[in-house]
Design a protein around this motif. Structure first.
Motif, PDB file in Angstrom:
ATOM      1  N   ILE A   1       0.839  -1.198   0.000  1.00 59.65           N
ATOM      2  CA  ILE A   1       0.000   0.000   0.000  1.00 59.65           C
ATOM      3  C   ILE A   1       0.876   1.251   0.000  1.00 59.65           C
ATOM      4  CG2 ILE A   1      -1.722   1.318   1.305  1.00 59.65           C
ATOM      5  CD1 ILE A   1      -2.779  -1.466   2.273  1.00 59.65           C
ATOM      6  N   CYS A   2       1.949   1.228   0.790  1.00 59.73           N
ATOM      7  CA  CYS A   2       2.883   2.358   0.824  1.00 59.73           C
ATOM      8  C   CYS A   2       3.470   2.599  -0.569  1.00 59.73           C
ATOM      9  CB  CYS A   2       4.014   2.100   1.815  1.00 59.73           C
ATOM     10  SG  CYS A   2       3.471   1.892   3.522  1.00 59.73           S
ATOM     11  N   ALA A   3       3.841   1.525  -1.240  1.00 60.01           N
ATOM     12  CA  ALA A   3       4.417   1.647  -2.580  1.00 60.01           C
ATOM     13  C   ALA A   3       3.383   2.178  -3.572  1.00 60.01           C
ATOM     14  CB  ALA A   3       4.955   0.307  -3.053  1.00 60.01           C
ATOM     15  N   LYS A   4       2.162   1.677  -3.487  1.00 58.60           N
ATOM     16  CA  LYS A   4       1.099   2.114  -4.398  1.00 58.60           C
ATOM     17  C   LYS A   4       0.806   3.598  -4.210  1.00 58.60           C
ATOM     18  CE  LYS A   4      -3.659   1.091  -5.716  1.00 58.60           C
ATOM     19  NZ  LYS A   4      -4.821   0.239  -5.491  1.00 58.60           N
TER      20      LYS A   4
ATOM     21  N   GLY B   1      -1.775  -2.619  19.906  1.00 57.50           N
ATOM     22  CA  GLY B   1      -0.384  -2.231  19.673  1.00 57.50           C
ATOM     23  C   GLY B   1       0.015  -2.152  18.212  1.00 57.50           C
ATOM     24  N   THR B   2      -0.929  -2.267  17.302  1.00 56.36           N
ATOM     25  CA  THR B   2      -0.620  -2.188  15.876  1.00 56.36           C
ATOM     26  C   THR B   2      -0.969  -0.796  15.329  1.00 56.36           C
ATOM     27  OG1 THR B   2      -2.800  -3.023  15.234  1.00 56.36           O
ATOM     28  CG2 THR B   2      -1.026  -4.658  15.537  1.00 56.36           C
ATOM     29  N   VAL B   3      -0.398  -0.501  14.176  1.00 54.93           N
ATOM     30  CA  VAL B   3      -0.701   0.754  13.487  1.00 54.93           C
ATOM     31  C   VAL B   3      -0.965   0.453  12.018  1.00 54.93           C
ATOM     32  CG1 VAL B   3       0.616   2.248  15.030  1.00 54.93           C
ATOM     33  CG2 VAL B   3       1.758   1.235  13.055  1.00 54.93           C
ATOM     34  N   ASP B   4      -1.762   1.305  11.397  1.00 53.70           N
ATOM     35  CA  ASP B   4      -1.980   1.215   9.956  1.00 53.70           C
ATOM     36  C   ASP B   4      -0.944   2.081   9.260  1.00 53.70           C
ATOM     37  OD1 ASP B   4      -4.226  -0.437  10.121  1.00 53.70           O
ATOM     38  OD2 ASP B   4      -5.609   1.254  10.240  1.00 53.70           O
ATOM     39  N   ILE B   5      -0.417   1.594   8.156  1.00 53.84           N
ATOM     40  CA  ILE B   5       0.517   2.381   7.367  1.00 53.84           C
ATOM     41  C   ILE B   5       0.040   2.377   5.920  1.00 53.84           C
ATOM     42  CG2 ILE B   5       2.554   2.168   8.815  1.00 53.84           C
ATOM     43  CD1 ILE B   5       3.435  -0.181   7.088  1.00 53.84           C
ATOM     44  N   PRO B   6       0.397   3.361   5.170  1.00 51.98           N
ATOM     45  CA  PRO B   6       1.212   4.504   5.545  1.00 51.98           C
ATOM     46  C   PRO B   6       0.432   5.463   6.452  1.00 51.98           C
ATOM     47  CG  PRO B   6       0.382   4.817   3.326  1.00 51.98           C
ATOM     48  CD  PRO B   6      -0.042   3.437   3.765  1.00 51.98           C
ATOM     49  N   MET B   7       1.207   6.286   7.182  1.00 56.07           N
ATOM     50  CA  MET B   7       0.643   7.355   8.006  1.00 56.07           C
ATOM     51  C   MET B   7       1.093   8.671   7.402  1.00 56.07           C
ATOM     52  SD  MET B   7       1.783   6.183  11.778  1.00 56.07           S
ATOM     53  CE  MET B   7       2.012   4.455  12.084  1.00 56.07           C
ATOM     54  N   TYR B   8       0.188   9.612   7.354  1.00 61.16           N
ATOM     55  CA  TYR B   8       0.498  10.975   6.912  1.00 61.16           C
ATOM     56  C   TYR B   8       0.138  11.890   8.071  1.00 61.16           C
ATOM     57  CZ  TYR B   8       0.543   8.865   2.262  1.00 61.16           C
ATOM     58  OH  TYR B   8       0.818   8.075   1.176  1.00 61.16           O
ATOM     59  N   ILE B   9       1.136  12.293   8.841  1.00 61.40           N
ATOM     60  CA  ILE B   9       0.910  13.122  10.022  1.00 61.40           C
ATOM     61  C   ILE B   9       1.089  14.587   9.616  1.00 61.40           C
ATOM     62  CG2 ILE B   9       1.636  13.629  12.374  1.00 61.40           C
ATOM     63  CD1 ILE B   9       2.771  10.744  12.491  1.00 61.40           C
TER      64      ILE B   9
ATOM     65  N   VAL C   1      -4.379   7.783   7.780  1.00 62.09           N
ATOM     66  CA  VAL C   1      -3.677   6.500   7.797  1.00 62.09           C
ATOM     67  C   VAL C   1      -4.321   5.507   6.840  1.00 62.09           C
ATOM     68  CG1 VAL C   1      -2.881   6.803  10.178  1.00 62.09           C
ATOM     69  CG2 VAL C   1      -5.011   5.611   9.749  1.00 62.09           C
ATOM     70  N   GLY C   2      -3.520   4.540   6.441  1.00 59.54           N
ATOM     71  CA  GLY C   2      -4.016   3.440   5.627  1.00 59.54           C
ATOM     72  C   GLY C   2      -4.158   3.774   4.161  1.00 59.54           C
ATOM     73  N   GLN C   3      -4.790   2.867   3.457  1.00 55.29           N
ATOM     74  CA  GLN C   3      -4.931   2.973   2.002  1.00 55.29           C
ATOM     75  C   GLN C   3      -5.964   4.031   1.630  1.00 55.29           C
ATOM     76  OE1 GLN C   3      -5.491  -0.758   0.042  1.00 55.29           O
ATOM     77  NE2 GLN C   3      -6.042   0.165  -1.893  1.00 55.29           N
TER      78      GLN C   3
ATOM     79  N   LEU D   1      -7.063  10.908  -0.240  1.00 57.31           N
ATOM     80  CA  LEU D   1      -5.941  11.435   0.531  1.00 57.31           C
ATOM     81  C   LEU D   1      -6.011  12.959   0.584  1.00 57.31           C
ATOM     82  CD1 LEU D   1      -3.333  10.984   2.129  1.00 57.31           C
ATOM     83  CD2 LEU D   1      -2.097  10.979  -0.055  1.00 57.31           C
ATOM     84  N   LYS D   2      -6.261  13.586  -0.543  1.00 59.13           N
ATOM     85  CA  LYS D   2      -6.346  15.048  -0.572  1.00 59.13           C
ATOM     86  C   LYS D   2      -7.475  15.541   0.321  1.00 59.13           C
ATOM     87  CE  LYS D   2      -6.666  19.077  -3.545  1.00 59.13           C
ATOM     88  NZ  LYS D   2      -6.665  19.578  -4.918  1.00 59.13           N
ATOM     89  N   ARG D   3      -8.632  14.949   0.194  1.00 58.83           N
ATOM     90  CA  ARG D   3      -9.791  15.366   0.993  1.00 58.83           C
ATOM     91  C   ARG D   3      -9.518  15.213   2.488  1.00 58.83           C
ATOM     92  NH1 ARG D   3     -13.554  12.460   3.225  1.00 58.83           N
ATOM     93  NH2 ARG D   3     -13.128  10.596   1.994  1.00 58.83           N
ATOM     94  N   LYS D   4      -8.932  14.087   2.868  1.00 62.16           N
ATOM     95  CA  LYS D   4      -8.669  13.837   4.289  1.00 62.16           C
ATOM     96  C   LYS D   4      -7.570  14.758   4.836  1.00 62.16           C
ATOM     97  CE  LYS D   4     -10.250   9.047   4.188  1.00 62.16           C
ATOM     98  NZ  LYS D   4      -9.838   7.631   4.278  1.00 62.16           N
ATOM     99  N   LEU D   5      -6.536  15.017   4.023  1.00 63.86           N
ATOM    100  CA  LEU D   5      -5.485  15.947   4.466  1.00 63.86           C
ATOM    101  C   LEU D   5      -6.073  17.339   4.672  1.00 63.86           C
ATOM    102  CD1 LEU D   5      -2.437  14.853   2.284  1.00 63.86           C
ATOM    103  CD2 LEU D   5      -2.676  14.599   4.761  1.00 63.86           C
TER     104      LEU D   5
END
Length: 96
Positions: free
Chosen positions: A13-16, A59-67, A79-81, A87-91
């Protein structure tokens, strides 16, 4: 504003999302910092935010994370896919 992208080796997912996220973030006028998950864990500020705000109870996290960082403070994360549009809307939603 700055976006901290947290990724992990071998994450498909990070690569995509890496195929479009840097251009998208630059077009929004944000600076992008990319860290691997273990690197983020070694920085007290990012590690603390991830533990407090993004870590699941197991104790798990979803990646990628955009903080999202504004004036030196983390104000939210995506976070996540996500698609490019999502992504734009959420950012924009977590940015002031």
């Amino acid at each position: 504003m700055r976006i901290w992208k947290i990724v992990d080796d071998g994450c498909p997912i990070c690569a995509k999302m890496g195929q479009f996220d840097a251009d998208l973030i630059a077009s929004m006028g944000y600076e992008l910092v990319i860290l691997k998950l273990d690197e983020a864990g070694a920085i007290p500020r990012t590690a603390s935010y991830i533990r407090k705000e993004l870590m699941d109870v197991d104790g798990t996290v979803d990646i990628p994370m955009y903080i999202v960082e504004v004036d030196g403070e983390f104000v939210g994360a995506v976070v996540g896919q996500n698609t490019k549009g999502e992504l734009k809307r959420k950012l924009l939603m977590v940015s002031p």
